[in-house]
Scaffold this active site. Structure first.
Site, PDB file in Angstrom:
ATOM      1  N   HIS A 169      83.370   5.045  20.280  1.00  0.00           N
ATOM      2  CA  HIS A 169      84.592   5.335  19.536  1.00  0.00           C
ATOM      3  C   HIS A 169      85.739   5.863  20.372  1.00  0.00           C
ATOM      4  O   HIS A 169      85.544   6.723  21.209  1.00  0.00           O
ATOM      5  CB  HIS A 169      84.280   6.319  18.408  1.00  0.00           C
ATOM      6  CG  HIS A 169      83.636   5.646  17.257  1.00  0.00           C
ATOM      7  ND1 HIS A 169      83.828   6.019  15.959  1.00  0.00           N
ATOM      8  CD2 HIS A 169      82.794   4.608  17.212  1.00  0.00           C
ATOM      9  CE1 HIS A 169      83.117   5.239  15.173  1.00  0.00           C
ATOM     10  NE2 HIS A 169      82.478   4.390  15.904  1.00  0.00           N
ATOM     11  N   PRO A 170      86.927   5.363  20.127  1.00  0.00           N
ATOM     12  CA  PRO A 170      88.054   5.700  20.988  1.00  0.00           C
ATOM     13  C   PRO A 170      88.863   6.915  20.580  1.00  0.00           C
ATOM     14  O   PRO A 170      89.794   7.268  21.280  1.00  0.00           O
ATOM     15  CB  PRO A 170      88.942   4.451  20.874  1.00  0.00           C
ATOM     16  CG  PRO A 170      88.733   3.990  19.481  1.00  0.00           C
ATOM     17  CD  PRO A 170      87.309   4.334  19.133  1.00  0.00           C
ATOM     18  N   CYS A 171      88.510   7.586  19.475  1.00  0.00           N
ATOM     19  CA  CYS A 171      89.393   8.630  18.948  1.00  0.00           C
ATOM     20  C   CYS A 171      89.743   9.696  19.981  1.00  0.00           C
ATOM     21  O   CYS A 171      90.830  10.216  19.987  1.00  0.00           O
ATOM     22  CB  CYS A 171      88.782   9.327  17.746  1.00  0.00           C
ATOM     23  SG  CYS A 171      88.122   8.206  16.520  1.00  0.00           S
ATOM     24  N   ARG A 172      88.790  10.046  20.853  1.00  0.00           N
ATOM     25  CA  ARG A 172      89.031  11.195  21.738  1.00  0.00           C
ATOM     26  C   ARG A 172      89.510  10.806  23.122  1.00  0.00           C
ATOM     27  O   ARG A 172      89.745  11.649  23.958  1.00  0.00           O
ATOM     28  CB  ARG A 172      87.719  11.977  21.893  1.00  0.00           C
ATOM     29  CG  ARG A 172      87.090  12.355  20.584  1.00  0.00           C
ATOM     30  CD  ARG A 172      87.691  13.611  20.073  1.00  0.00           C
ATOM     31  NE  ARG A 172      87.259  13.948  18.741  1.00  0.00           N
ATOM     32  CZ  ARG A 172      87.414  15.141  18.198  1.00  0.00           C
ATOM     33  NH1 ARG A 172      87.982  16.084  18.903  1.00  0.00           N
ATOM     34  NH2 ARG A 172      87.019  15.368  16.988  1.00  0.00           N
TER      35      ARG A 172
END
Lengths: 263, 266
Positions: A169-172
């Protein structure tokens, strides 16, 4: 050198810039034979980085993977030296498995960051399950992953191919990228965003960047030959006993400075 | 937004009459009767078919049952697409009820995502909501919400509770009065004919001159092949409710040319 999160300018990666970094990354990959290539989609002209590799691992049957977590951070399923079996395990059988990994790097216009997609299957075509993927995550990242597995690696549809892939996941991403990039700019060093990002997140899912991606000289356009001769023999960053360090060569900055981040 | 409540309700309560039939090669102890169900357009197949699963498992032996999956005329149905989208893509030109075939074996690994629990659906749904807010508000609104608000969105969807859902969703559909709309419109354009699952690009609701963009502007920009003289009369079934409200776009297309801004205010 410490990297504070607060007050750092958010570095926004535009898609054009992403493609440029990828081009540069591919050139380097070709120089060192690391196997990355660029794939362009037929319809809209966007594209992605792609690499396949085979991972050989020795598995005890039945495997008791939990035990190995307490040891050093050596990748648990990639040992080349057999650990001694105690009596209760003596009856177990060892099998060699070959897993075919395919890694893609796509650009997310929503989050303005690259995203790592991957899939893995055994040689007979059987794909690894999400559970098997989670279990094979590098021991050092298990703690992060256990906090919220649904926030880190899940199965998703590949945005260009339309097939099931696993995604980190790229959120951070922007949090840790921004801090490193702004400090690098202060020192007037050219950092390839892809190399920085991939060397940090890749090891989580078994993808290691050889150290030779590191640039030894600030001016890398000239005298690439001389740089080649000077480079250290490439080795898998993930094999060291510590947490895998970023392979982009800022010697005074390592992942300890980046802190522990949820990916 | 309150004057659009009728449209919001129409979209939320949209249903597709469906007939589920067990795949003929599944091994049963008795004959399996088809099962009829009204499917909510805005929900997901694996979220609303517990009764379907129970019904067919009654005539099958335990060992013959593994992960359920659905197929329409040979095409595995992607549970992670909203039901309304699946219907529009594959069966909108056929007579109702929609006939779906139910499988319990030979899960098509290359086509479908696994869905072993409701948690998987929730994670997918929340990921869509978050990505939409990244486009609309740079994630500020979704990140300011507490976990219990996120949970309420999901429970509203799962339990078909319009008011419960919209109590939270309305915050995701607002923008500061000084702005004339969202930062970017969250949309996806699906076409049954392409390998690429959908087209998604950055698209601002306001043009450089200050005019509001229309659906026509959007299509011209991102999918010009959809606008042909022959196609212009066709009904528009373009958007996936990546955020529930994007679904309104297809409903309002006939009402006004400025519907993209309306969709933003829904």
């Amino acid at each position: 050198m410490s990297c504070s999160m607060a007050g750092e300018e958010d570095f926004v990666l535009e898609e054009k810039r992403f493609k440029q970094y990828c081009e540069e990354f591919i050139k380097r990959s070709q120089q060192i034979g690391d196997g990355w290539e660029w794939r362009t989609s037929k319809d809209l002209g966007d594209g992605y980085l792609s690499k396949t590799h085979y991972q050989v691992r020795n598995r005890k049957i039945p495997p008791d993977l939990k035990e190995k977590n307490h040891d050093n951070c050596e990748q648990m399923l990639c040992t080349h030296v057999e650990e001694s079996l105690d009596d209760s395990q003596a009856a177990g059988v060892c099998a060699t498995e070959v897993i075919h990994y395919e890694y893609h790097v796509l650009y997310s216009s929503s989050y303005r960051v690259p995203v790592l997609y991957f899939r893995a299957c055994f040689l007979d075509g059987r794909p690894l399950t999400l559970d098997e993927i989670w279990k094979s995550v590098h021991a050092c990242y298990q703690a992060c992953l256990l906090e919220g597995p649904w926030d880190t690696i899940t199965q998703q549809e590949h945005p260009i191919l339309g097939q099931p892939f696993f995604v980190l996941h790229p959120c951070r991403t922007n949090e840790f990228i921004s801090s490193v990039l702004s400090s690098s700019r202060k020192h007037d060093r050219h950092i390839n965003y892809i190399t920085l990002w991939l060397s940090t997140v890749g090891p989580v899912v078994g993808l290691n960047l050889p150290m030779s991606y590191a640039k030894l000289a600030p001016e890398q356009d000239t005298n690439d030959d001389s740089v080649e001769r000077q480079r250290v023999e490439p080795h898998e960053a993930g094999r060291s006993a510590q947490a895998p360090s970023s392979a982009f060569g800022l010697g005074h900055l390592n992942t300890a400075d980046l802190g522990v981040h949820k990916f | 937004m309150t004057d659009d409540k009728d449209v919001l309700r129409d979209v939320w309560f949209g249903r597709i009459p469906t007939c589920f039939t067990l795949y003929q090669d599944e091994v049963t102890e008795r004959e399996a009767e088809p099962y009829y169900l009204l499917l909510p357009r805005i929900s997901y197949l694996t979220l609303v078919t517990d009764k379907v699963k129970k019904h067919f498992q009654k005539v099958m032996r335990q060992e013959e049952v593994s992960e359920i999956w659905f197929e329409y005329e040979g095409t595995p149905l992607k549970w992670h697409y909203p039901i309304g989208l699946l219907f529009d893509l594959h069966a909108s030109n056929t007579a109702l009820p929609w006939s779906i075939t139910v499988h319990f074996k030979n899960f098509p690994e290359k086509d479908l995502l696994h869905c072993h629990s409701k948690d998987v659906i929730e994670a997918h749904f929340m990921a869509c909501i978050k990505e939409a807010d990244a486009l609309k508000h740079k994630s500020q609104v979704i990140n300011e919400m507490q976990k219990k608000d996120h949970k309420q969105l999901w429970m509203g969807l799962q339990n078909d509770k319009f008011e419960q859902f919209w109590a939270i969703n309305r915050k995701l559909m607002e923008y500061p009065p000084e702005d004339s709309g969202f930062r970017y419109i969250p949309f996806r354009i699906y076409q049954a004919t392409t390998e690429r699952p959908f087209i998604q690009k950055l698209f601002r609701p306001i043009a450089s001159g200050g005019e509001l963009h229309t659906l026509g502007d959007l299509l011209k920009d991102v999918c010009p092949s959809a606008i042909t003289p022959e196609a212009s009369g066709a009904r528009l079934q373009t958007t996936e409710p990546q955020h529930i409200c994007a679904a309104e776009v297809s409903v309002k297309a006939t009402r006004s040319t400025n519907f993209l801004s309306d969709a933003g205010s829904l």
